[in-house]
Design a protein around this motif. Structure first.
Motif, mmCIF file in Angstrom:
data_model
loop_
_atom_site.group_PDB
_atom_site.id
_atom_site.type_symbol
_atom_site.label_atom_id
_atom_site.label_comp_id
_atom_site.label_asym_id
_atom_site.label_seq_id
_atom_site.Cartn_x
_atom_site.Cartn_y
_atom_site.Cartn_z
ATOM 1 N N GLU A 1 6.968 -9.576 -12.360
ATOM 2 C CA GLU A 1 5.825 -10.316 -12.889
ATOM 3 C C GLU A 1 5.221 -9.555 -14.069
ATOM 4 O O GLU A 1 5.539 -8.399 -14.305
ATOM 5 C CB GLU A 1 4.753 -10.491 -11.789
ATOM 6 N N ASN A 2 4.343 -10.247 -14.826
ATOM 7 C CA ASN A 2 3.588 -9.534 -15.847
ATOM 8 C C ASN A 2 2.122 -9.469 -15.439
ATOM 9 O O ASN A 2 1.729 -10.018 -14.407
ATOM 10 C CB ASN A 2 3.764 -10.186 -17.226
ATOM 11 N N THR A 3 1.322 -8.805 -16.254
ATOM 12 C CA THR A 3 -0.072 -8.559 -15.892
ATOM 13 C C THR A 3 -0.814 -9.849 -15.561
ATOM 14 O O THR A 3 -1.556 -9.921 -14.567
ATOM 15 C CB THR A 3 -0.791 -7.840 -17.054
ATOM 16 N N ALA B 1 5.753 3.165 -7.961
ATOM 17 C CA ALA B 1 6.297 2.532 -9.173
ATOM 18 C C ALA B 1 7.431 3.356 -9.778
ATOM 19 O O ALA B 1 8.275 2.810 -10.492
ATOM 20 C CB ALA B 1 5.181 2.343 -10.202
ATOM 21 N N ASP C 1 1.195 0.899 -11.385
ATOM 22 C CA ASP C 1 2.082 0.278 -12.371
ATOM 23 C C ASP C 1 1.241 -0.344 -13.477
ATOM 24 O O ASP C 1 0.715 -1.437 -13.339
ATOM 25 C CB ASP C 1 2.948 -0.789 -11.684
ATOM 26 N N ASP D 1 2.082 -5.587 -6.086
ATOM 27 C CA ASP D 1 2.509 -4.645 -7.119
ATOM 28 C C ASP D 1 1.880 -3.279 -6.875
ATOM 29 O O ASP D 1 0.718 -3.197 -6.488
ATOM 30 C CB ASP D 1 2.082 -5.172 -8.490
ATOM 31 N N GLN E 1 5.969 -5.742 -14.916
ATOM 32 C CA GLN E 1 5.812 -4.885 -13.746
ATOM 33 C C GLN E 1 7.119 -4.710 -12.990
ATOM 34 O O GLN E 1 8.110 -5.396 -13.263
ATOM 35 C CB GLN E 1 4.721 -5.478 -12.841
ATOM 36 N N VAL E 2 7.110 -3.793 -12.036
ATOM 37 C CA VAL E 2 8.333 -3.493 -11.288
ATOM 38 C C VAL E 2 8.781 -4.667 -10.437
ATOM 39 O O VAL E 2 9.951 -4.758 -10.064
ATOM 40 C CB VAL E 2 8.133 -2.249 -10.392
ATOM 41 N N ASP E 3 7.865 -5.592 -10.118
ATOM 42 C CA ASP E 3 8.255 -6.748 -9.306
ATOM 43 C C ASP E 3 8.686 -7.935 -10.166
ATOM 44 O O ASP E 3 8.911 -9.033 -9.656
ATOM 45 C CB ASP E 3 7.106 -7.159 -8.381
ATOM 46 N N ASP F 1 -1.619 -7.411 -2.984
ATOM 47 C CA ASP F 1 -1.148 -6.077 -3.338
ATOM 48 C C ASP F 1 0.363 -6.015 -3.488
ATOM 49 O O ASP F 1 1.006 -5.059 -3.077
ATOM 50 C CB ASP F 1 -1.603 -5.061 -2.291
ATOM 51 N N LYS G 1 -5.340 -4.945 -13.991
ATOM 52 C CA LYS G 1 -4.440 -4.514 -12.918
ATOM 53 C C LYS G 1 -5.135 -4.454 -11.566
ATOM 54 O O LYS G 1 -4.487 -4.539 -10.528
ATOM 55 C CB LYS G 1 -3.846 -3.146 -13.254
ATOM 56 N N GLU H 1 0.545 -11.984 -12.474
ATOM 57 C CA GLU H 1 0.132 -11.351 -11.221
ATOM 58 C C GLU H 1 -1.285 -11.779 -10.839
ATOM 59 O O GLU H 1 -1.592 -12.007 -9.665
ATOM 60 C CB GLU H 1 0.203 -9.829 -11.361
#
Length: 526
Positions: free
Chosen positions: A151-153, A29, A142, A138, A147-149, A136, A127, A156
């Motif tokens: 998306e949000n929690t 991350a 993270d 993400d 998130q780094v991709d 997987d 998470k 995802e």
């Protein structure tokens, strides 16, 4: 320390299995080499664990620093330049420790600390759900809401419903069952079940499941759903994974800005985790905070010198240590050695562990941090505790750790201001005589500028022809702001035919000409 090894060794194994995927996930991350996360975990366990005064705290790479690290590596141009900032950040932390800045941690309200623990517990659960079902996309480390991709929690989690892998989900459920059975039933049946921890059994079962189902079309688990530890070809390849700071950039001002940012954020996160860990500790040990800053600073210097990420004390690992029965710093130190030995000797075996098994371990950790009974308890304590607690939890879940704590602290300060406004004095009408209202106002033990609004409101709402008795016998601190308010009111009192009597430990004074003169013999003290 060695007297409690029977508790610390099983706990260290649990912390090892919790720390391993988090070290790798946080490195991913952060946009850093995967091995850098393992270096930070090893240094955090062995070096910081040995130097720290905490008996149950565990240090390693922190999710809260991932965004800072990601941006810093891009800004500074190379990972070697960033490592220099980590080393300098460690030196700044040493300075913080020598300046005794560790006391800052004691000024965070208990409701905010409990909210931090609960918020982190909820985040861990949310998470790990995608990893539990074999989705997987993400990085496991993270913990931010966005998130780094991209998306949000929650998105995802919804996405993972469409990508459930039967093998991962099945072994995840089996592992969760083993952990619950081991913790609630078998651990009470004999010493064997106390020494051999449930997470270790779950990991072994997970590896066996992976080996047996490799050729199965439906139950096989792909490499993307397994732990991914770098596998060196030999000693030279292993040593080649270490990186070193670029000291030629030491005059670069951007390096120093990043260094100070790392030192400040890492120190604050460490102090908050120390406070939270001490609250979780069933033996109620108190960690010396200044010594902790010195230990963390030393750890960051060493981690930066050999290619590791910045280090803080981490509540996820620390809480796993406590829940597994860790009693002394040996559990943190042993977990560091386990990381070192395993990445050197058995990386291929580690890479057979399904992430869903480790997700099951973390789900149990998260639940123990965020039990529903805690929400009920905080509600019963009243709104002054419940509101900062709830705001902290929501802030952590929907933003990140430090922002959530900041929001909770801001609400906590507002609550203090409200209560100070309400509790600055007591006001009651005793009787009416000779056509005048007789009113007695008793000041509290400490009256500060926070109370200006309440006192002004009460004084200027007094009707004409009032007899005011001002009792300051119990007051040990009276702010100059309040004295000036009283002095100004004395002028208005004459115009409105309000008589004032001051009752103090120095005697009784009727209609003083100046409150400033009255209190000047002992400033601010009644």
């Amino acid at each position: 320390m060695f007297k409690t090894l029977k508790n610390d060794i099983p706990a260290s194994i649990v912390v090892f299995f919790v720390a391993l995927p988090l070290c790798l996930g946080i490195a991913l991350a952060s946009g850093a080499p995967l091995f850098s996360g393992l270096i930070a975990g090893i240094v955090g366990g062995i070096v910081v664990g040995a130097l720290s005064g905490s008996k149950i705290g565990v240090s390693g790479p922190a999710a809260g620093l991932a965004a800072i690290v990601l941006a810093a590596i891009a800004t500074l141009g190379s990972y070697q330049n960033f490592l220099l900032a980590v080393v300098l950040g460690g030196i700044i932390q040493l300075i913080f420790g020598f300046l005794r800045a560790g006391i800052i941690g004691y000024y965070f309200p208990s409701s905010v600390i409990k909210g931090m623990l609960t918020g982190i517990g909820i985040i861990i659960i949310l998470k790990q759900i995608p990893h539990f079902f074999g989705y997987d996309a993400d990085p496991e480390g993270d913990f931010a809401f966005i998130q780094v991709d991209g998306e949000n929690t929650f998105s995802e989690i919804f996405n993972s419903i469409n990508y459930i892998k039967l093998g991962s989900a099945l072994i995840g459920l089996v592992s969760l069952g083993i952990l619950i059975l081991w913790g609630n039933v078998l651990s009470k049946k004999g010493k064997f079940f106390q020494i051999v921890q449930g997470p270790l059994v779950a990991v072994v079962v997970g590896i066996i499941f992976y080996i047996l189902t490799q050729s199965h079309a439906t139950l096989s688990i792909g490499e993307s759903h397994l732990v991914s530890v770098p596998v060196p070809d030999g000693v030279d390849s292993f040593l080649g994974q270490f990186s070193f700071p670029n000291f030629s950039q030491i005059t670069n001002p951007e390096i120093w800005i990043v260094a100070f940012t790392i030192a400040l954020v890492a120190s604050l996160e460490t102090l908050l985790c120390v406070e939270a860990t001490d609250k979780l500790d069933p033996h109620k040990n108190v960690t010396p905070t200044n010594r902790e800053l010195l230990a963390q600073g030393t750890g960051n210097i060493i981690s930066g010198m050999i290619g590791g990420l910045p280090i803080t004390q981490v509540i996820v690992r620390s809480s796993a240590n406590i829940q597994s029965g860790g009693r002394s710093k040996m559990s943190a130190i042993i977990h560091g050695f386990l990381l070192l030995i395993s990445v050197m000797l058995i990386p291929r075996l580690l890479n057979m562990i399904p992430l869903s098994v480790l997700a099951a371990v973390l789900l149990i950790v998260g639940y123990k941090l965020a039990k529903p009974s805690l929400f009920i308890k905080m509600y019963e304590l009243g709104w002054k505790q419940f509101i900062p607690f709830t705001v902290t939890v929501l802030g952590i879940v929907f933003t990140d750790l430090l922002k959530g704590i900041g929001m909770g602290l801001a609400i906590g300060i507002v609550v203090i201001l409200i209560k100070s406004y309400q509790n600055s004095h007591f006001l009651h009408i005793e009787d009416k005589s000779n056509g005048k209202h007789k009113i007695k106002m008793t000041f509290a033990e400490e009256v500060t500028f926070f109370n200006k609004g309440a006192i002004l409101k009460e004084l200027y709402s007094l009707p004409r022809d009032t007899y005011l008795e001002l009792d300051v016998r119990n007051t040990t601190y009276l702010d100059n702001d309040i004295i000036e308010i009283l002095d100004d009111f004395a002028v208005k009192a004459k115009e409105r035919h309000i008589d004032i009597k001051i009752v103090s430990n120095r005697g009784i004074v009727e209609n003083p000409e100046s409150f400033v003169e009255f209190f000047k013999l002992k400033p601010k003290t009644a």
